[in-house]
Write an enzyme that holds these catalytic residues in place. Sequence first.
Site, PDB file in Angstrom:
ATOM      1  N   LYS A 177      -5.042  -9.164  -6.751  1.00 23.47           N
ATOM      2  CA  LYS A 177      -6.344  -9.534  -6.176  1.00 23.47           C
ATOM      3  C   LYS A 177      -7.402  -8.510  -6.569  1.00 23.47           C
ATOM      4  O   LYS A 177      -7.077  -7.338  -6.794  1.00 23.47           O
ATOM      5  CB  LYS A 177      -6.259  -9.658  -4.649  1.00 23.47           C
ATOM      6  CG  LYS A 177      -6.108  -8.350  -3.926  1.00 23.47           C
ATOM      7  CD  LYS A 177      -6.465  -8.440  -2.448  1.00 23.47           C
ATOM      8  CE  LYS A 177      -6.448  -7.021  -1.873  1.00 23.47           C
ATOM      9  NZ  LYS A 177      -6.794  -6.868  -0.514  1.00 23.47           N
ATOM     10  N   LYS A 210     -11.670  -3.468  -3.654  1.00 22.94           N
ATOM     11  CA  LYS A 210     -12.704  -2.419  -3.591  1.00 22.94           C
ATOM     12  C   LYS A 210     -12.192  -1.133  -4.204  1.00 22.94           C
ATOM     13  O   LYS A 210     -12.942  -0.337  -4.730  1.00 22.94           O
ATOM     14  CB  LYS A 210     -12.992  -2.041  -2.127  1.00 22.94           C
ATOM     15  CG  LYS A 210     -13.583  -3.065  -1.243  1.00 22.94           C
ATOM     16  CD  LYS A 210     -13.889  -2.377   0.104  1.00 22.94           C
ATOM     17  CE  LYS A 210     -13.964  -3.369   1.230  1.00 22.94           C
ATOM     18  NZ  LYS A 210     -12.723  -3.509   1.970  1.00 22.94           N
ATOM     19  N   LYS A 249       0.808  -1.225   0.000  1.00 23.56           N
ATOM     20  CA  LYS A 249       0.000   0.000   0.000  1.00 23.56           C
ATOM     21  C   LYS A 249       0.836   1.268   0.000  1.00 23.56           C
ATOM     22  O   LYS A 249       0.334   2.339  -0.327  1.00 23.56           O
ATOM     23  CB  LYS A 249      -0.922   0.019   1.228  1.00 23.56           C
ATOM     24  CG  LYS A 249      -2.155  -0.847   1.073  1.00 23.56           C
ATOM     25  CD  LYS A 249      -3.163  -0.559   2.161  1.00 23.56           C
ATOM     26  CE  LYS A 249      -4.441  -1.342   1.944  1.00 23.56           C
ATOM     27  NZ  LYS A 249      -5.382  -1.236   3.043  1.00 23.56           N
TER      28      LYS A 249
HETATM   29  P1  TYM Z   1     -11.014  -5.858   3.712  1.00 26.75           P
HETATM   30  O1  TYM Z   1     -12.091  -4.882   4.035  1.00 26.75           O
HETATM   31  O2  TYM Z   1      -9.948  -5.438   2.789  1.00 26.75           O
HETATM   32  O3  TYM Z   1     -11.651  -7.181   3.135  1.00 26.75           O
HETATM   33  C1  TYM Z   1     -12.755  -7.813   3.767  1.00 26.75           C
HETATM   34  C2  TYM Z   1     -12.645  -9.316   3.606  1.00 26.75           C
HETATM   35  O4  TYM Z   1     -12.636  -9.656   2.228  1.00 26.75           O
HETATM   36  C3  TYM Z   1     -11.489 -10.466   1.948  1.00 26.75           C
HETATM   37  N1  TYM Z   1     -11.052 -10.165   0.583  1.00 26.75           N
HETATM   38  C4  TYM Z   1     -10.965 -11.078  -0.383  1.00 26.75           C
HETATM   39  N2  TYM Z   1     -11.208 -12.391  -0.395  1.00 26.75           N
HETATM   40  C5  TYM Z   1     -11.037 -13.054  -1.577  1.00 26.75           C
HETATM   41  N3  TYM Z   1     -10.649 -12.432  -2.712  1.00 26.75           N
HETATM   42  C6  TYM Z   1     -10.393 -11.095  -2.736  1.00 26.75           C
HETATM   43  N4  TYM Z   1     -10.018 -10.506  -3.847  1.00 26.75           N
HETATM   44  C7  TYM Z   1     -10.548 -10.371  -1.531  1.00 26.75           C
HETATM   45  N5  TYM Z   1     -10.394  -9.055  -1.211  1.00 26.75           N
HETATM   46  C8  TYM Z   1     -10.699  -8.962   0.092  1.00 26.75           C
HETATM   47  C9  TYM Z   1     -10.461 -10.063   2.989  1.00 26.75           C
HETATM   48  O5  TYM Z   1      -9.488 -11.053   3.174  1.00 26.75           O
HETATM   49  C10 TYM Z   1     -11.351  -9.884   4.196  1.00 26.75           C
HETATM   50  O6  TYM Z   1     -11.632 -11.135   4.783  1.00 26.75           O
HETATM   51  N6  TYM Z   1      -8.148  -5.565   7.784  1.00 26.75           N
HETATM   52  C11 TYM Z   1      -9.347  -6.161   7.236  1.00 26.75           C
HETATM   53  C12 TYM Z   1     -10.589  -5.791   8.012  1.00 26.75           C
HETATM   54  C13 TYM Z   1     -10.483  -6.114   9.456  1.00 26.75           C
HETATM   55  C14 TYM Z   1     -10.611  -7.406  10.020  1.00 26.75           C
HETATM   56  C15 TYM Z   1     -10.438  -7.219  11.433  1.00 26.75           C
HETATM   57  C16 TYM Z   1     -10.844  -8.675   9.488  1.00 26.75           C
HETATM   58  C17 TYM Z   1     -10.253  -5.233  10.458  1.00 26.75           C
HETATM   59  N7  TYM Z   1     -10.225  -5.900  11.672  1.00 26.75           N
HETATM   60  C18 TYM Z   1     -10.485  -8.310  12.312  1.00 26.75           C
HETATM   61  C19 TYM Z   1     -10.896  -9.760  10.368  1.00 26.75           C
HETATM   62  C20 TYM Z   1     -10.706  -9.556  11.762  1.00 26.75           C
HETATM   63  C21 TYM Z   1      -9.516  -5.666   5.799  1.00 26.75           C
HETATM   64  O7  TYM Z   1      -8.996  -4.642   5.434  1.00 26.75           O
HETATM   65  O8  TYM Z   1     -10.376  -6.411   5.057  1.00 26.75           O
END
Ligand code: TYM
Length: 328
Positions: free
Chosen positions: A193, A196, A112
């Site tokens: 990947k 969003k 990032k």
């Molecule tokens: P975030 O918001 O980027 O993504 C949310 C969830 O979606 C999954 N994900 C994917 N899975 C498969 N293919 C993809 N292309 C893909 N893009 C995203 C992510 O792995 C995630 O499960 N830091 C985390 C949010 C968070 C969190 C937590 C998660 C904050 N505190 C505690 C679990 C536990 C994040 O930025 O996810």
Amino acid sequence: MKKRLLTGLQPSGELTIGNYCGGIKQVVNYQDEYDTFLFVPDMHSITVPQDPDTLHRRVREIVGMYLACGVSGTENHIYVQSEIPEHANLSWILECNSYMGEMSRMTQFKAKTEGKKEIGCGLFTYPILMAADILIYNANYVPTGADQKQHVELARNLAQRFNSKYGETFVVPEPLIPEVGAKIRDLLDPTKKMSKSAENPRASVFLTDPEKTIRKKIMGAVTDSGEGVVFDEENKPGVSNLLTIYASFSGCTIPEAEKHFEGARYGDLKKEVAEVLVVFLTDLQDRFAEIMKSGIVDETLDSGRDRARAIAAQTYDLARRRVGLGRV
Ligand code: TYM
């Protein structure tokens, strides 16, 4: 007592089908088996600039999506991170027990910040806040996509370190990475990947995309040279990605998907992938629209916050006593 499962999806953009596969789908599948915590990590989102009105709107929309996907708002704890101040309080304690070295190894931080001059401190310490999100509820399992595995491993390390330094306090969590769909790839560059916040919106299918857009994006997805619909991530990343999407949304395994497409051409594969997505997403969008019109999102969040906060407050109180903060 049921074991606990916890995950969160950032309100930093429109949710993609990748977010559904890595995060929400697993919660839907596991929610009866575990005591489930599903939250909106809005404090994570301000590690990069956000428009305040958009962020507020997205917080509620993410919850609307959780509910539309079939996550129960009454059986589970659904809440907003920033409404439970113990997350940040615990994060500070953990931060004082983390090392610059281990934080510098976080691959997402490196990705990032690559080529950026001004790097916010929040972006650097964000995985510690994520560890606090998990440890404060003593979660046993954390369903996520492959990209968050390293962060869950950090949470494990911090829990183990804290327990051995100050006495048994936290459950050591385990990541739950789905067998199919752990990394849905960018439609235009399948080495990356799906995200969003992709620069080109045609690279991602959003859960709110209308039918025409879904079909257009899938038909425009990059495929590979040669023929044959086979799963080979190294030599056919584009085709493998489409097979993965097909398997995730039609509920079959990858070998079953390969069998289904035996002898098919790439164009046939794309048409069918678009079709399963359209069926799934239009139904989801109808439920989402109903939910957003009702008052259920706020009801869910009020009750989720109160129930989750009672648990978070207990864990925080133990942790702050362990390190000597405040009065006994
Ligand atoms: P975030 O918001 O980027 O993504 C949310 C969830 O979606 C999954 N994900 C994917 N899975 C498969 N293919 C993809 N292309 C893909 N893009 C995203 C992510 O792995 C995630 O499960 N830091 C985390 C949010 C968070 C969190 C937590 C998660 C904050 N505190 C505690 C679990 C536990 C994040 O930025 O996810």
